[in-house]
Design a protein around this motif. Structure first.
Motif, PDB file in Angstrom:
ATOM      1  N   ALA A  23       0.685  -1.364   0.021  1.00  0.00           N
ATOM      2  CA  ALA A  23      -0.021  -0.075   0.005  1.00  0.00           C
ATOM      3  C   ALA A  23       1.035   1.174   0.082  1.00  0.00           C
ATOM      4  CB  ALA A  23      -0.886  -0.145   1.252  1.00  0.00           C
ATOM      5  N   THR A  24       1.994   1.215   0.731  1.00  0.00           N
ATOM      6  CA  THR A  24       2.862   2.369   0.777  1.00  0.00           C
ATOM      7  C   THR A  24       3.482   2.727  -0.429  1.00  0.00           C
ATOM      8  OG1 THR A  24       3.319   2.151   3.224  1.00  0.00           O
ATOM      9  CG2 THR A  24       5.021   3.074   2.017  1.00  0.00           C
ATOM     10  N   ALA A  25       3.941   1.663  -1.229  1.00  0.00           N
ATOM     11  CA  ALA A  25       4.649   1.602  -2.432  1.00  0.00           C
ATOM     12  C   ALA A  25       3.627   2.228  -3.355  1.00  0.00           C
ATOM     13  CB  ALA A  25       5.052   0.407  -2.743  1.00  0.00           C
ATOM     14  N   ARG A  26       2.447   1.823  -3.591  1.00  0.00           N
ATOM     15  CA  ARG A  26       1.463   2.373  -4.423  1.00  0.00           C
ATOM     16  C   ARG A  26       1.033   3.811  -4.308  1.00  0.00           C
ATOM     17  NH1 ARG A  26      -1.886  -1.348  -7.064  1.00  0.00           N
ATOM     18  NH2 ARG A  26      -3.689   0.144  -6.728  1.00  0.00           N
ATOM     19  N   THR A  27       1.150   4.415  -2.875  1.00  0.00           N
ATOM     20  CA  THR A  27       0.636   5.811  -2.773  1.00  0.00           C
ATOM     21  C   THR A  27       1.686   6.490  -2.106  1.00  0.00           C
ATOM     22  OG1 THR A  27      -0.060   4.753  -0.397  1.00  0.00           O
ATOM     23  CG2 THR A  27      -1.693   4.552  -2.240  1.00  0.00           C
ATOM     24  N   CYS A  28       2.807   6.362  -2.258  1.00  0.00           N
ATOM     25  CA  CYS A  28       3.633   7.024  -1.703  1.00  0.00           C
ATOM     26  C   CYS A  28       4.135   8.427  -2.560  1.00  0.00           C
ATOM     27  CB  CYS A  28       5.137   6.424  -1.407  1.00  0.00           C
ATOM     28  SG  CYS A  28       6.040   5.611  -2.522  1.00  0.00           S
ATOM     29  N   GLY A  29       3.757   8.389  -3.843  1.00  0.00           N
ATOM     30  CA  GLY A  29       4.041   9.448  -4.708  1.00  0.00           C
ATOM     31  C   GLY A  29       5.147   9.100  -5.570  1.00  0.00           C
ATOM     32  N   ALA A  30       5.577   7.914  -5.812  1.00  0.00           N
ATOM     33  CA  ALA A  30       6.625   7.520  -6.910  1.00  0.00           C
ATOM     34  C   ALA A  30       5.656   7.484  -8.184  1.00  0.00           C
ATOM     35  CB  ALA A  30       7.019   6.234  -6.648  1.00  0.00           C
ATOM     36  N   ASP A  31       6.638   7.904  -9.145  1.00  0.00           N
ATOM     37  CA  ASP A  31       6.124   7.828 -10.815  1.00  0.00           C
ATOM     38  C   ASP A  31       5.920   6.475 -11.104  1.00  0.00           C
ATOM     39  OD1 ASP A  31       6.280  10.895 -11.470  1.00  0.00           O
ATOM     40  OD2 ASP A  31       8.455  10.417 -10.826  1.00  0.00           O
ATOM     41  N   VAL A  32       6.648   5.478 -10.617  1.00  0.00           N
ATOM     42  CA  VAL A  32       6.619   4.038 -10.955  1.00  0.00           C
ATOM     43  C   VAL A  32       6.850   3.259  -9.717  1.00  0.00           C
ATOM     44  CG1 VAL A  32       7.579   2.115 -12.175  1.00  0.00           C
ATOM     45  CG2 VAL A  32       7.445   4.676 -13.185  1.00  0.00           C
ATOM     46  N   ALA A  33       5.951   2.230  -9.314  1.00  0.00           N
ATOM     47  CA  ALA A  33       5.956   1.637  -8.075  1.00  0.00           C
ATOM     48  C   ALA A  33       6.163  -0.027  -8.892  1.00  0.00           C
ATOM     49  CB  ALA A  33       4.886   1.579  -7.256  1.00  0.00           C
ATOM     50  N   LEU A  34       7.322  -0.666  -8.174  1.00  0.00           N
ATOM     51  CA  LEU A  34       7.466  -1.934  -8.756  1.00  0.00           C
ATOM     52  C   LEU A  34       7.534  -2.929  -7.665  1.00  0.00           C
ATOM     53  CD1 LEU A  34      10.636  -1.721 -11.068  1.00  0.00           C
ATOM     54  CD2 LEU A  34       8.177  -1.840 -11.962  1.00  0.00           C
ATOM     55  N   PHE A  56      -0.772  -6.880  -5.452  1.00  0.00           N
ATOM     56  CA  PHE A  56      -0.259  -5.394  -5.840  1.00  0.00           C
ATOM     57  C   PHE A  56      -0.992  -4.980  -6.913  1.00  0.00           C
ATOM     58  CE2 PHE A  56       3.233  -2.895  -7.532  1.00  0.00           C
ATOM     59  CZ  PHE A  56       3.368  -2.124  -6.268  1.00  0.00           C
ATOM     60  N   PHE A  57      -1.554  -6.022  -7.635  1.00  0.00           N
ATOM     61  CA  PHE A  57      -2.233  -5.630  -9.017  1.00  0.00           C
ATOM     62  C   PHE A  57      -3.718  -5.965  -8.841  1.00  0.00           C
ATOM     63  CE2 PHE A  57       2.143  -6.668  -9.990  1.00  0.00           C
ATOM     64  CZ  PHE A  57       2.589  -5.551 -10.785  1.00  0.00           C
ATOM     65  N   THR A  58      -4.309  -5.816  -7.936  1.00  0.00           N
ATOM     66  CA  THR A  58      -5.731  -5.945  -7.882  1.00  0.00           C
ATOM     67  C   THR A  58      -6.775  -4.647  -8.136  1.00  0.00           C
ATOM     68  OG1 THR A  58      -5.736  -5.278  -5.418  1.00  0.00           O
ATOM     69  CG2 THR A  58      -5.416  -7.578  -5.765  1.00  0.00           C
ATOM     70  N   ALA A  59      -6.034  -3.762  -8.202  1.00  0.00           N
ATOM     71  CA  ALA A  59      -6.788  -2.496  -8.677  1.00  0.00           C
ATOM     72  C   ALA A  59      -5.952  -1.447  -9.650  1.00  0.00           C
ATOM     73  CB  ALA A  59      -7.229  -1.547  -7.492  1.00  0.00           C
ATOM     74  N   PRO A  60      -6.520  -0.782 -10.492  1.00  0.00           N
ATOM     75  CA  PRO A  60      -5.591   0.049 -11.121  1.00  0.00           C
ATOM     76  C   PRO A  60      -4.582   1.025 -10.319  1.00  0.00           C
ATOM     77  CG  PRO A  60      -7.964   0.264 -11.899  1.00  0.00           C
ATOM     78  CD  PRO A  60      -7.961  -0.412 -10.635  1.00  0.00           C
ATOM     79  N   ALA A  61      -3.666   1.624 -10.957  1.00  0.00           N
ATOM     80  CA  ALA A  61      -2.469   2.388 -10.492  1.00  0.00           C
ATOM     81  C   ALA A  61      -3.221   3.549  -9.847  1.00  0.00           C
ATOM     82  CB  ALA A  61      -1.629   2.747 -11.116  1.00  0.00           C
ATOM     83  N   PRO A  62      -2.934   4.124  -8.869  1.00  0.00           N
ATOM     84  CA  PRO A  62      -3.319   5.455  -8.172  1.00  0.00           C
ATOM     85  C   PRO A  62      -2.684   6.437  -9.072  1.00  0.00           C
ATOM     86  CG  PRO A  62      -1.841   4.182  -6.475  1.00  0.00           C
ATOM     87  CD  PRO A  62      -1.779   3.439  -7.891  1.00  0.00           C
ATOM     88  N   CYS A  65       0.688   7.228 -11.000  1.00  0.00           N
ATOM     89  CA  CYS A  65       1.618   6.385 -10.640  1.00  0.00           C
ATOM     90  C   CYS A  65       1.615   5.006 -11.756  1.00  0.00           C
ATOM     91  CB  CYS A  65       1.444   5.629  -9.175  1.00  0.00           C
ATOM     92  SG  CYS A  65       2.574   4.342  -8.745  1.00  0.00           S
ATOM     93  N   THR A  66       2.350   4.362 -12.125  1.00  0.00           N
ATOM     94  CA  THR A  66       2.674   3.240 -12.944  1.00  0.00           C
ATOM     95  C   THR A  66       2.858   2.221 -12.370  1.00  0.00           C
ATOM     96  OG1 THR A  66       3.122   4.721 -14.942  1.00  0.00           O
ATOM     97  CG2 THR A  66       3.577   2.372 -15.212  1.00  0.00           C
ATOM     98  N   LEU A  67       2.207   1.033 -12.389  1.00  0.00           N
ATOM     99  CA  LEU A  67       2.693  -0.119 -11.615  1.00  0.00           C
ATOM    100  C   LEU A  67       3.437  -1.085 -12.575  1.00  0.00           C
ATOM    101  CD1 LEU A  67      -0.670  -0.946  -9.785  1.00  0.00           C
ATOM    102  CD2 LEU A  67       1.337   0.546  -8.898  1.00  0.00           C
TER     103      LEU A  67
END
Length: 287
Positions: A23-34, A56-62, A65-67
């Motif tokens: 959750a932190t990786a997805r929403t921390c403000g990074a342009d890309v979260a891997l 990690f891939f259950t919902a579209p990217a915030p 952010c690109t997942l």
């Protein structure tokens, strides 16, 4: 599927066997979260990591952010299993980072395994070995390659040198040149000292000045500094617009802008900055 520009900026990488960090990786403000299935995951935890990465891939990217996912090398059993697993993820990774790339063949294997008419993720090559550096021009021109990322830790270990700026400068420079010749972005390696923010900023600024389009990190605490370095400021954007407007008014001739004489190279740089800014805004709107 609409094809977005290859993502750059600030990347964060989180271990696949640590779902509490997702959750932190997805929403921390990074342009890309891997999410990582390779080096940060012990061999005994690989299977669990593939299953956990599903979440990690259950919902579209915030927004903004690109997942993505870092698989194991596609020439290994673990890499093949990673490719099979991600085919079943509810939301497909839009970036696939391929480690230990040493020839265009590595890119072709992944492209052939996952590519389809409705799924064409951005494939990035992780350049982290001396053999990769020797074959950089052909790797950078691989048909499906969207960008490259430099891995200092493995490269330094293979060479037997330090990870500081000077020992890595030759490799970084060659990587930037090959990426620029192929027209793809290059992302710099993480900075591994989590408590030296001043050194992080110095390395990030050097990487940006060398030509890197972004930098990866391994902890959210590094994000504010990297974001400040790599995202164009309002002043930089305004200056770029002024340069482009002045050049157009001058009909392409060399023109004075403020205290500087501006010619075609400066105009190209200004247009490139504005193009990246437009691409970032487009990704946010389409996220």
């Amino acid at each position: 599927m609409t094809r977005t520009p290859a993502p750059a900026g600030v990347w964060i990488i989180t271990p696949g066997h640590a779902p509490t960090r997702f959750a932190t990786a997805r929403t921390c403000g990074a342009d890309v979260a891997l999410v990582d299935l390779e080096d940060s995951v012990p061999t005994a935890d690989k299977t669990d990591a593939r299953q956990a990465a599903h979440d990690f891939f259950t919902a579209p990217a915030p927004q903004g952010c690109t997942l993505g996912i870092r698989i194991s090398s596609p020439t290994t059993r673990e890499g093949i299993r990673d490719l099979v697993a991600l085919a079943d993820y509810p939301v497909k990774p839009q970036v696939i980072l391929i480690p230990r790339v040493e020839s265009p063949r590595d890119i072709e294997i992944v492209a052939g395994a996952i590519g389809s008419h409705d799924y064409t993720p951005h494939l990035y090559a992780l350049i982290e070995t001396p053999c990769a550096l020797e074959d950089l021009p052909s790797i950078a021109r691989a048909k499906r390659l969207a960008g490259v990322l430099f891995g200092t830790a493995d490269y330094a270990a293979a060479i037997g040198c330090g990870r500081g700026w000077e020992p890595m400068l030759h490799a970084r420079s060659r990587l930037i040149n090959s990426a620029a010749a192929a027209g793809i972005p290059a992302i710099d390696s993480p900075f591994f000292d989590l408590d030296d923010n001043d050194a992080l900023r110095r390395e990030a600024e050097r990487a940006k000045n060398l030509g890197f389009a972004g930098k990866s990190c391994v902890h959210p605490r590094q994000l504010p500094t990297l974001t400040e370095v790599f995202r164009p400021t309002e002043q930089e954007i305004a200056t770029a617009r002024t340069i482009v407007a002045a050049a157009e008014k001058a009909g392409g001739r060399i023109v004075r802008v403020g205290h500087h004489m501006v010619g075609p190279p400066m105009v190209r740089a200004a247009k490139n900055l504005l193009s990246r800014t437009t691409a970032d805004t487009s990704q946010e709107v389409n996220a």
